[in-house]
Design an enzyme around this catalytic site. Structure first.
Site, PDB file in Angstrom:
ATOM      1  N   ASP A 112      39.430  38.239  37.488  1.00  0.00           N
ATOM      2  CA  ASP A 112      39.213  38.299  39.381  1.00  0.00           C
ATOM      3  C   ASP A 112      38.831  39.697  39.384  1.00  0.00           C
ATOM      4  O   ASP A 112      40.018  40.092  39.826  1.00  0.00           O
ATOM      5  CB  ASP A 112      40.505  37.580  39.617  1.00  0.00           C
ATOM      6  CG  ASP A 112      40.655  36.803  41.005  1.00  0.00           C
ATOM      7  OD1 ASP A 112      39.286  36.902  41.277  1.00  0.00           O
ATOM      8  OD2 ASP A 112      41.429  36.688  41.654  1.00  0.00           O
ATOM      9  N   GLU A 113      37.637  39.787  39.970  1.00  0.00           N
ATOM     10  CA  GLU A 113      37.239  40.673  40.180  1.00  0.00           C
ATOM     11  C   GLU A 113      37.601  41.418  39.882  1.00  0.00           C
ATOM     12  O   GLU A 113      38.464  42.938  39.689  1.00  0.00           O
ATOM     13  CB  GLU A 113      37.538  40.902  42.143  1.00  0.00           C
ATOM     14  CG  GLU A 113      37.080  39.895  42.632  1.00  0.00           C
ATOM     15  CD  GLU A 113      36.001  39.572  43.450  1.00  0.00           C
ATOM     16  OE1 GLU A 113      35.405  41.109  42.775  1.00  0.00           O
ATOM     17  OE2 GLU A 113      34.667  39.003  43.853  1.00  0.00           O
ATOM     18  N   PRO A 114      37.075  42.042  39.019  1.00  0.00           N
ATOM     19  CA  PRO A 114      38.007  42.945  37.359  1.00  0.00           C
ATOM     20  C   PRO A 114      37.419  44.197  38.016  1.00  0.00           C
ATOM     21  O   PRO A 114      38.349  45.487  37.789  1.00  0.00           O
ATOM     22  CB  PRO A 114      37.553  42.960  36.422  1.00  0.00           C
ATOM     23  CG  PRO A 114      36.578  42.404  36.637  1.00  0.00           C
ATOM     24  CD  PRO A 114      36.493  41.311  37.529  1.00  0.00           C
TER      25      PRO A 114
END
Lengths: 239, 293
Positions: A112-114
């Site tokens: 998730d949104e790394p």
């Protein structure tokens, strides 16, 4: 994403991970997850963090120690193994997050949104790591608002708009123009380009655009900020 | 890649990993040292305050020491438990853990076990310090008696001093102090599964702690009187059922004056405490299992 990880229940329908209903804890055997902006336990060192998450995945003893060290090496944090996470930078936290997500050898990696809040150099490293995991056969489910990065990493995409999937498919199928071709020439003279235009017209095609290609801003940033390798010193000269 | 073992519905290893991690987290938090240090200071300072008391100095010391242990073990459990779930959720560590093959039951049990270990360690440490302080004070009292008592009364004086010092009858009392702290800690965990903030959890838990201490008196007053309204009796009975009578765990006063705690009473109170711990934990699990994270 939370439904897939069993953190919330779906209002309708169901989700499965490798044929196991995601409501069942068993489905998480084959999943690694990195949440957006993870903090983890800042009083733990990098190594302790991986040992903790490894134990939750059922690992123990020497194999766990070896696996944790290997993961630290993979994400480039071997030197920071004994430092507490409280002193880690944003990029380092994301990398230790990737390492913990992978410690149980998952077949599916949910990110998730790394690279949210990570500087371009750190973001580049994380992207390379994701591509490395992808090449190892791990399925990567990436959720991001950074569309350039999605384009670089993903084979298939899904576009969500107000909570609904509005497009889904192979990236090439969705964004490529099948009746157009892009050529990039080096050292082409104006006469050659003119000849190309004529040839295209003669064969029934049309030259739509002609421009100087721009370097990617991220690549430009990395080029001017990364340290250059030192030139070998010339022997026999003194100053 | 190394293959992970097949998933089991319950794993004590996972619970232990969570408990160990929680204990480590709490030990490395400064609040633990602060509270413990404060408790130790209270016990230590009691040595000096007894100089101004007209009662038996060792009895006063026992009274103050056991009282301090009771308050600080409860406070330690309350403060540590209230923040467990909200902090994990705020930092998203909860998601990372539950994204592993860890059930919510294992997570909750591991977290609570970590706090239990911490409280037990704190009570153990306070008991050692308490016994040490009491021992030192006993030696001082004996030395003073040897100098000031007449040969006729010396034997009696020494016997009085020894009977007022640290004895085996203190241990059941200390165990009940520990059990009370564990019970209040489980109650706090239950509250934190429904609360939206740690402050709310702490305040509610303190209110219930106070209710738990006075509900026995209120119950007796209400149920004893024939003119009490039926609705009030039902309310009183409900309160008695939901909240434990924490006054039952306060056997410190009797023990401090040298009264031995009947073992039947000890087992009864222990059984009640364990029953409430189990009920509160299962309720917390039911709520947490259905909670949208």
């Amino acid at each position: 994403m939370k439904i897939l990880l069993g953190l919330v229940s779906p209002t309708a329908g169901s989700s499965f991970i490798f044929n196991v209903n995601s409501k069942q804890v068993e489905s998480r055997e084959s999943v690694g997850f990195l949440p957006e902006n993870p903090y983890f336990y800042k009083y733990l060192t990098g190594l302790e963090t991986l040992l903790f998450f490894g134990k939750l995945c059922g690992l123990q003893g020497k194999p766990l120690q070896e696996k944790a060290r290997h993961m630290l090496q993979t994400v480039g944090l071997s030197d920071a193994a004994d430092r507490r996470l409280g002193g880690y930078s944003k990029g380092m936290l994301q990398r230790i997050g990737l390492a913990q997500a992978l410690i149980g050898d998952p077949h599916l990696l949910v990110l998730d949104e790394p690279t949210a809040g990570v500087d371009p150099a750190g973001s580049h490293e994380i992207r390379d790591l994701i591509l490395q995991f992808k090449s190892q056969g791990i399925t990567v489910l990436l959720c991001s608002h950074m569309l350039n990065q999605v384009q670089e990493i993903c084979d298939r995409i899904g576009v969500m708009n107000h909570g609904k999937l509005v497009a889904e498919g192979r990236l090439d199928d969705l964004i490529s123009a099948p009746n157009q071709t892009e050529l990039v020439l080096e050292n082409a003279s104006p006469s050659l380009i003119e000849a190309f235009g004529r040839l295209a017209t003669d064969s029934g095609a049309r030259l739509l655009d002609q421009r100087k290609p721009h370097a990617d801003l991220e690549r430009f940033f990395l080029k001017i900020t990364q340290p250059k390798p030192e030139a070998p010193s010339t022997p026999g000269r003194t100053s | 890649m190394t293959a992970a073992p097949k998933h089991s519905l319950f794993s004590s290893r996972r619970v232990l990993a969570l408990a160990h991690n929680t204990l480590l987290e709490l030990i490395r938090l400064k609040v633990f040292y602060f509270i413990l240090l404060f408790a130790l200071l209270i016990i230590g300072s009691s040595i000096f305050t007894i100089q101004f008391s007209f009662q038996n100095p060792l009895q006063v010391l026992k009274d103050v020491g056991l009282g301090a242990m009771s308050i600080f073990s409860w406070l330690l459990g309350l403060l540590c438990t209230a923040g467990l779930l909200p902090k994990d959720q705020e930092d998203r560590t909860l998601y990372t853990i539950l994204a592993k093959p860890v059930s919510r039951f294992e997570y909750l049990l591991g977290k609570l076990s970590g706090v239990f270990l911490l409280i037990t360690l704190a009570v153990l440490l306070m008991s050692v310090v308490f016994a040490g302080v009491l021992g030192i004070r006993e030696q001082q009292e004996i030395a003073a008696a040897m100098q000031s008592s007449s040969p006729q009364t010396l034997a009696l004086d020494l016997e009085a001093i020894r009977s007022a010092a640290f004895q085996a009858n203190l241990i059941p009392g200390i165990l009940l102090i520990l059990l009370k702290a564990l019970l209040c800690s489980t109650l706090t965990l239950l509250l934190s599964t429904v609360a939206t903030s740690s402050v709310f959890t702490i305040l509610t838990s303190v209110v219930i702690y106070l209710i738990g201490h006075v509900q026995g008196i209120a119950r007796e007053a209400w149920l004893g009187g024939s003119e009490t309204a039926a609705a009030l009796k039902v309310l009183s009975a409900g309160v008695s059922l939901v909240f434990p009578d924490l006054q039952l765990f306060n056997v410190v006063d009797e023990i401090a004056v040298g009264t031995a705690l009947p073992m039947a009473l000890f087992w009864q109170v222990s059984g009640l405490g364990l029953f409430y711990i189990l009920v509160y934990f299962l309720l917390a699990q039911v709520i947490f299992a259905s909670r949208e994270l």
